[in-house]
Design a protein around this motif. Sequence first.
Motif, mmCIF file in Angstrom:
data_model
loop_
_atom_site.group_PDB
_atom_site.id
_atom_site.type_symbol
_atom_site.label_atom_id
_atom_site.label_comp_id
_atom_site.label_asym_id
_atom_site.label_seq_id
_atom_site.Cartn_x
_atom_site.Cartn_y
_atom_site.Cartn_z
ATOM 1 N N GLU A 113 1.895 27.860 4.080
ATOM 2 C CA GLU A 113 2.287 28.886 3.912
ATOM 3 C C GLU A 113 1.659 30.640 4.214
ATOM 4 O OE1 GLU A 113 3.042 31.988 -0.175
ATOM 5 O OE2 GLU A 113 2.743 29.734 0.051
ATOM 6 N N PHE A 114 -0.080 29.949 4.198
ATOM 7 C CA PHE A 114 -0.367 31.121 4.938
ATOM 8 C C PHE A 114 -0.621 30.873 6.224
ATOM 9 C CE2 PHE A 114 -4.935 30.872 6.975
ATOM 10 C CZ PHE A 114 -5.628 32.352 6.631
ATOM 11 N N LYS A 165 -0.419 17.144 -1.125
ATOM 12 C CA LYS A 165 1.372 18.226 -1.435
ATOM 13 C C LYS A 165 1.307 19.474 -1.585
ATOM 14 C CE LYS A 165 4.331 14.351 -2.177
ATOM 15 N NZ LYS A 165 5.831 13.704 -2.779
ATOM 16 N N ASP A 166 0.542 20.280 -3.155
ATOM 17 C CA ASP A 166 0.297 21.032 -2.552
ATOM 18 C C ASP A 166 -0.698 21.718 -1.799
ATOM 19 O OD1 ASP A 166 1.985 21.300 -5.092
ATOM 20 O OD2 ASP A 166 -0.088 21.078 -5.970
ATOM 21 N N ILE A 167 -1.898 21.328 -1.307
ATOM 22 C CA ILE A 167 -2.648 21.884 -0.405
ATOM 23 C C ILE A 167 -2.055 22.211 0.893
ATOM 24 C CG2 ILE A 167 -4.633 20.930 1.271
ATOM 25 C CD1 ILE A 167 -5.552 19.999 -1.284
ATOM 26 N N ARG A 168 -1.126 20.772 1.308
ATOM 27 C CA ARG A 168 -0.007 21.150 2.522
ATOM 28 C C ARG A 168 0.504 22.639 2.190
ATOM 29 N NH1 ARG A 168 4.241 16.549 3.261
ATOM 30 N NH2 ARG A 168 4.780 17.829 1.419
ATOM 31 N N MET A 186 0.447 -1.524 0.417
ATOM 32 C CA MET A 186 0.187 -0.435 0.537
ATOM 33 C C MET A 186 0.699 0.873 0.682
ATOM 34 S SD MET A 186 -2.799 1.025 2.649
ATOM 35 C CE MET A 186 -3.670 -0.199 2.059
ATOM 36 N N ASP A 187 0.136 2.045 -0.779
ATOM 37 C CA ASP A 187 1.539 3.107 -1.271
ATOM 38 C C ASP A 187 1.025 4.307 0.004
ATOM 39 O OD1 ASP A 187 2.617 5.145 -1.514
ATOM 40 O OD2 ASP A 187 2.597 5.917 -3.561
ATOM 41 N N PHE A 188 1.346 5.240 1.104
ATOM 42 C CA PHE A 188 0.818 5.675 1.766
ATOM 43 C C PHE A 188 1.261 7.276 1.288
ATOM 44 C CE2 PHE A 188 0.967 2.178 4.471
ATOM 45 C CZ PHE A 188 -0.773 2.225 4.859
ATOM 46 N N GLU A 189 1.571 7.170 -0.086
ATOM 47 C CA GLU A 189 2.685 8.639 -0.033
ATOM 48 C C GLU A 189 1.387 10.079 -0.706
ATOM 49 O OE1 GLU A 189 5.801 11.795 -1.007
ATOM 50 O OE2 GLU A 189 5.586 9.419 -0.171
ATOM 51 N N LEU A 190 1.605 10.833 -0.326
ATOM 52 C CA LEU A 190 0.497 12.107 -0.751
ATOM 53 C C LEU A 190 0.756 11.827 -2.184
ATOM 54 C CD1 LEU A 190 1.458 14.748 2.391
ATOM 55 C CD2 LEU A 190 -0.217 13.062 1.983
ATOM 56 N N THR A 191 -0.076 12.556 -2.681
ATOM 57 C CA THR A 191 -0.743 12.654 -4.068
ATOM 58 C C THR A 191 0.167 14.568 -4.113
ATOM 59 O OG1 THR A 191 -2.549 14.171 -3.940
ATOM 60 C CG2 THR A 191 -2.317 11.572 -4.544
ATOM 61 N N GLN A 192 0.325 14.800 -5.314
ATOM 62 C CA GLN A 192 1.018 15.783 -5.567
ATOM 63 C C GLN A 192 -0.094 17.163 -5.286
ATOM 64 O OE1 GLN A 192 4.301 17.014 -6.415
ATOM 65 N NE2 GLN A 192 3.297 18.916 -5.691
ATOM 66 N N GLU A 193 -1.174 16.654 -5.731
ATOM 67 C CA GLU A 193 -2.384 17.630 -5.302
ATOM 68 C C GLU A 193 -2.043 18.047 -3.483
ATOM 69 O OE1 GLU A 193 -7.156 18.612 -6.235
ATOM 70 O OE2 GLU A 193 -6.444 16.450 -5.831
ATOM 71 N N LEU A 198 -4.666 17.205 6.602
ATOM 72 C CA LEU A 198 -3.466 18.219 6.324
ATOM 73 C C LEU A 198 -3.338 19.845 6.674
ATOM 74 C CD1 LEU A 198 -2.714 16.731 2.643
ATOM 75 C CD2 LEU A 198 -1.795 16.677 4.925
ATOM 76 N N ILE A 199 -4.556 20.698 6.101
ATOM 77 C CA ILE A 199 -4.539 21.583 6.623
ATOM 78 C C ILE A 199 -4.922 22.247 7.769
ATOM 79 C CG2 ILE A 199 -6.299 23.297 6.302
ATOM 80 C CD1 ILE A 199 -7.247 22.084 3.928
ATOM 81 N N VAL A 200 -5.405 20.916 9.004
ATOM 82 C CA VAL A 200 -5.930 21.627 10.186
ATOM 83 C C VAL A 200 -4.356 21.048 10.738
ATOM 84 C CG1 VAL A 200 -5.757 20.357 12.469
ATOM 85 C CG2 VAL A 200 -7.240 20.270 10.305
ATOM 86 N N GLU A 201 -3.303 20.230 10.584
ATOM 87 C CA GLU A 201 -1.985 19.849 10.657
ATOM 88 C C GLU A 201 -1.266 21.303 10.621
ATOM 89 O OE1 GLU A 201 -1.156 15.590 10.682
ATOM 90 O OE2 GLU A 201 -0.590 16.136 8.735
#
Length: 207
Positions: A18-19, A10-13, A1-8, A72-75
Amino acid sequence: MDFELTQEQKDIRNAAREFAVKEFTKERAEEYDRNEEFPFELWKKACELGFIGVHFPEEYGGAGMGVLENILIVEEFCRADSTIGSAIILSDFSSEVVMRFGSEEQKKEVLPKVAKGEAITAGCYTEPEAGSDLTAIKTRAEKDGDEWIINGSKTFITNGTIADYFVVLAVTDPEAQPRYRGFSTFLVKKDAPGLKTTKIGGEAWHK
């Protein structure tokens, strides 16, 4: 099973990080804490950037993403400052109840407003004598014609004094067994007759 984040993802994170790093400054955090204020300005900005309600379906104003994207946003928000971050993230507290169990009319009224920064929600569960054990709640709701009359008290309600909509847990069938089968949730607007809120200061300033 792949637990790597997708590029999308990662972009959200990265966008959330940044914000938050830019906006959740120590000075702002201290000011909000000192004045016991909700960070309305930052909440509005977060909504405008699409950080609130990302897990709502697109037809209700969200981005149609999942729980992971929301986490991801919460973190990132809470990594920058847990007080400001949690206050902003919890601006949609219990909106998931509306999303999953509300009527179509309720979803269309509430969710887009929450996502756009036009409304804040609160979940009314805890009572003076019923905290972690929700089966002990005493708030009652009784049918009166086409309406429901709710009687009871809730306490330590996140967003309690600033919410526009309240998701209220109440007993509708006191004879039900097990007891929780006699519970129902109600969507209550802030201007509902008889609804009163009182601010709790100090450590619980956002309640």
